[in-house]
Design an enzyme around this catalytic site. Structure first.
Site, mmCIF file in Angstrom:
data_model
loop_
_atom_site.group_PDB
_atom_site.id
_atom_site.type_symbol
_atom_site.label_atom_id
_atom_site.label_comp_id
_atom_site.label_asym_id
_atom_site.label_seq_id
_atom_site.Cartn_x
_atom_site.Cartn_y
_atom_site.Cartn_z
ATOM 1 C CE1 TYR A 47 -3.053 -3.002 0.253
ATOM 2 C CE2 TYR A 47 -3.731 -2.267 2.421
ATOM 3 C CZ TYR A 47 -3.846 -3.149 1.366
ATOM 4 O OH TYR A 47 -4.761 -4.168 1.439
ATOM 5 C CG HIS A 105 -1.108 -8.549 0.518
ATOM 6 N ND1 HIS A 105 -0.724 -7.238 0.496
ATOM 7 C CD2 HIS A 105 -2.442 -8.543 0.252
ATOM 8 C CE1 HIS A 105 -1.774 -6.472 0.223
ATOM 9 N NE2 HIS A 105 -2.831 -7.250 0.070
#
Ligand code: NAP
Length: 275
Positions: A47, A105
């Site tokens: 991110y 992730h």
């Protein structure tokens, strides 16, 4: 805030997502969320906002123990060495000694899962995360992690909202005593256009988004993490602890699930479970 007790963790029942927030926007949205009462923040290496989130946590002056912070190892960092190195870099950016939860992730079939899970267990043993988990795992991948590699996982973070039932994954997580962290819980805004959710919302004086989030938190072991840059959205999303859905309304929302998946990641999306 309500909490879930799972595997010795005390997980705030509603989290705050930060995907697509960066720079000043990530800082402001996180400060705002903490002011509004959120205590569970979700970020990830990819991110690109860990530094801003770390700064927002510090500037909030909240005791570290009151915050439940999750970050995630990127799928290209899943070798043992890269998992450890990249998590050290995450901690440095966050300016923290530990996170509460560290996730894989996305699965990466190029790297043996056992190798990554062993590295995560070592990171946990070193006190650099309190718990470990996975994201975007199917039932088959969960089985491999938990049954074959004996990994002690807190959660699987997957897409979950009224239009995407996750029956198979939910049943597996229940068997393993894990929770489901629900990403894209307002279906990236699509819930606001749904007539059934709007109709149910009118009965309770709530928005379709609040109905979708309430439907999620009323399920055993499900923790939604809506993202909202706008203060009024973040405030609406946390105003869901003062009403309860009737069994009839819950059943009507259960029937919406047509299998509409919004999030895919090219080479990393696994062969998703069909229901
Ligand atoms: P989401 O939370 O379902 O939707 C976010 C969008 O909905 C934003 O555009 C937001 O607008 C809008 N929104 C939120 N609350 C609203 C409200 N009350 N009224 C009107 N609009 C509202 O989708 P998401 O961001 O994809 O998912 C949530 C979090 O899950 C992410 O931020 C990330 O932390 C995590 N995630 C993880 C993965 C993974 O692979 N593990 C994948 C996707 C997401 P504004 O921002 O303008 O307020």
């Amino acid at each position: 805030m309500r909490y879930l007790a799972v595997k010795g963790a005390r997980v705030p029942a509603l989290g705050f997502g930060t995907w697509a927030l960066s720079g000043r926007g990530a800082y402001d949205a996180t400060r705002q969320a903490l002011e509004l009462g959120y205590r569970h923040i979700d970020t990830a290496q990819i991110y690109g906002n860990e530094a801003e989130i770390g700064r927002a946590l510090r500037d909030s002056s909240l005791p570290r123990a009151e915050i439940f912070l999750t970050t995630k190892v990127a799928p290209n960092n899943l070798s043992a060495a890269a998992t450890k190195r990249s998590h050290d870099e995450s901690l440095k950016r966050l300016a923290l000694d530990y996170v509460d939860l560290l996730l894989i992730h996305w699965p990466n079939p190029q790297i043996p899962l056992g190798e990554t899970l062993k590295a995560l267990a070592e990171i946990k043993a070193a006190g650099k995360t309190r718990f470990i988990g996975v994201s975007n795992f199917t039932v088959e991948l969960l089985r491999e992690a938990v049954e074959r590699h004996r990994a002690d996982l807190l959660c699987n973070q997957v897409e979950y909202h009224p239009f995407l039932p996750q029956r198979a994954v939910l049943a597996a997580l229940k068997r393993y005593g894990m929770i489901l962290t629900a990403y894209a819980p307002v279906a990236r805004g699509r819930v606001f256009k749904d007539k059934t959710l709007a109709g149910i919302g009118r009965k309770y004086g709530k928005t379709p988004g609040q109905i979708a989030l309430r439907w999620l938190i009323e399920q055993d072991g499900v923790v939604p993490i809506p993202k909202a840059a706008r203060r009024e959205h973040a405030a609406d999303n946390i105003a869901i602890f003062d009403f309860a859905l009737s069994a009839e309304d819950r059943a009507a929302i259960d029937r919406l699930g047509a299998g509409e998946r919004l999030v895919e990641w090219g080479g990393y999306s696994p062969d998703w479970d069909r229901e």
